[in-house]
Design an enzyme around this catalytic site. Structure first.
Site, PDB file in Angstrom:
ATOM      1  N   CYS A 252      21.700  58.441  36.933  1.00  0.00           N
ATOM      2  CA  CYS A 252      22.504  57.246  37.249  1.00  0.00           C
ATOM      3  C   CYS A 252      21.847  55.952  36.772  1.00  0.00           C
ATOM      4  O   CYS A 252      22.506  55.084  36.200  1.00  0.00           O
ATOM      5  CB  CYS A 252      22.813  57.189  38.739  1.00  0.00           C
ATOM      6  SG  CYS A 252      21.433  56.762  39.813  1.00  0.00           S
ATOM      7  N   HIS A 301      21.557  55.414  44.419  1.00  0.00           N
ATOM      8  CA  HIS A 301      22.569  55.712  43.397  1.00  0.00           C
ATOM      9  C   HIS A 301      23.313  54.413  43.094  1.00  0.00           C
ATOM     10  O   HIS A 301      23.469  53.561  43.961  1.00  0.00           O
ATOM     11  CB  HIS A 301      23.549  56.773  43.886  1.00  0.00           C
ATOM     12  CG  HIS A 301      24.479  57.250  42.806  1.00  0.00           C
ATOM     13  ND1 HIS A 301      24.087  58.148  41.831  1.00  0.00           N
ATOM     14  CD2 HIS A 301      25.780  56.943  42.523  1.00  0.00           C
ATOM     15  CE1 HIS A 301      25.094  58.375  41.009  1.00  0.00           C
ATOM     16  NE2 HIS A 301      26.144  57.647  41.399  1.00  0.00           N
ATOM     17  N   HIS A 313      29.946  55.815  36.794  1.00  0.00           N
ATOM     18  CA  HIS A 313      28.561  56.168  37.120  1.00  0.00           C
ATOM     19  C   HIS A 313      28.255  57.553  36.554  1.00  0.00           C
ATOM     20  O   HIS A 313      29.161  58.300  36.154  1.00  0.00           O
ATOM     21  CB  HIS A 313      28.364  56.173  38.636  1.00  0.00           C
ATOM     22  CG  HIS A 313      29.182  57.225  39.334  1.00  0.00           C
ATOM     23  ND1 HIS A 313      28.641  58.240  40.091  1.00  0.00           N
ATOM     24  CD2 HIS A 313      30.534  57.443  39.376  1.00  0.00           C
ATOM     25  CE1 HIS A 313      29.595  59.003  40.581  1.00  0.00           C
ATOM     26  NE2 HIS A 313      30.760  58.547  40.168  1.00  0.00           N
TER      27      HIS A 313
END
Length: 341
Positions: A252, A301, A313
């Site tokens: 990520c 994240h 993402h």
């Protein structure tokens, strides 16, 4: 020992703090001028919101005969419908939202209703008198928080005390030499307070203006990041690779770093560092980063917000993809949005 006026000021301060901490059953019976302050500080209320400000809004719309449903603090279609009727009757843009213009108009209409009651006074009131005219005066004094007793229509010590406090605060002569109070003197009380109301309204309008400027600035920022959004879209479908930071595979933070590098913006490599590197915003705009707490405490994240409640993402299961903030998984783990400086 506090004098009458100072004692009232202290009571007002304590009362206002107490009111905000109490259930709505107490609040709706509190002084309208305190309710007005609560509404103007709310700035804007709209469908889906809930809380004390919505309750006050419903209460005022009810008093003005626009809302006849349960006063529960939930801004549903019924509250929206009531607002639209009010807006239509008062030549306000019909959007069903309690914006600053709608709120100030509601407040002014309620004040006019109180003032209209004064015009119904048939005679002056005097100490010891018991009549509907005394009740009208008590309602007027209660509007501003000067009268703290029961609306009983009796011109006794509490009514006299409230009149004296109002005189001292506004520099008016409400009581003549024989301690009588006339319709014209009570009307002057409302007129004298117009300046205070206007100051509150102007302050609220200035705050709205500043927020609008912030929104425009955010829109400009979003436009500046359009290239980053295009680059992110181009990577949809790229597989997830732990530690990956190239189109061959991303994790990520590697995905975010790569995307911003295409725009000559250097980003930190880890999620936590990216969190500290960026600046908090109240709500996400296109191009902002959205952060989540997933496998460990704190930000772990992140993705790029693309509008309409969605973000791009690098997810572990499907690689680079578009997800919705509103899904139960992401909604429960959402930490907030931040802007790249």
């Amino acid at each position: 020992m506090l004098n009458g006026t100072m004692e009232h000021v202290v009571k007002q301060s304590v009362l206002y703090s107490y009111v905000l901490s109490q259930p709505f059953a107490f609040y709706v019976s509190a002084y309208p001028i305190h309710q007005n302050k609560q509404l103007l500080e709310a700035d804007q209320l709209q469908y889906g919101e809930h809380g004390e400000s919505v309750r006050v809004l419903q209460h005022k719309l009810n008093k003005l005969s626009y809302y006849d449903d349960e006063i529960n603090g939930d801004f549903t279609v019924l509250t929206e419908h009531a607002l639209k009727k009010f807006q239509a009757d008062n030549n306000i843009t019909i959007n069903g939202q309690a914006d600053i213009k709608t709120l100030t108009t509601i407040i002014n209409k309620e004040k006019q209703k109180y003032m209209a009651q004064i015009n119904e006074m048939s005679e002056s009131i005097y100490p010891g008198m018991q009549s509907k005219d005394v009740k009208i005066a008590q309602h007027a004094l209660q509007y501003f928080g000067y009268y703290e007793g029961e609306i009983d229509g009796i011109y006794g010590p509490l009514t006299k005390k409230a009149l004296k406090i109002a005189e001292d605060k506004h520099g008016l002569e409400l009581i003549d030499e024989s301690e009588q109070v006339t319709e014209s003197s009570l009307t002057a009380l409302y007129e004298k307070d117009e300046e205070n109301e206007q100051n509150i309204e102007q302050k609220a309008k200035q705050e709205v203006k500043e927020k609008t400027q912030e929104t425009k600035k955010a829109e400009v920022t979003s436009a500046n990041f359009s290239g980053a959004i295009d680059a992110a879209y181009a990577q949809i479908g790229t597989p997830y690779v732990w530690g990956g930071e190239s189109p061959g595979g991303f994790d990520c933070s590697g995905f975010i770093q790569y995307i911003f590098q295409t725009q000559n913006i250097v980003m930190p490599r880890t999620v936590s560092d990216a969190w500290n590197f960026t600046q908090h915003v109240d709500s996400p705009s296109v191009g902002n980063l959205v952060f989540f707490e997933t496998y460990k405490p704190g930000p772990s994240h992140m993705g790029i917000y693309i509008g309409d409640g969605k973000f791009i993402h690098a997810g572990e299961s499907r690689g680079v993809e578009i997800s919705k903030l509103s899904t139960s998984y992401w909604d429960q783990r959402y930490l907030g949005a931040r802007r790249v400086k």
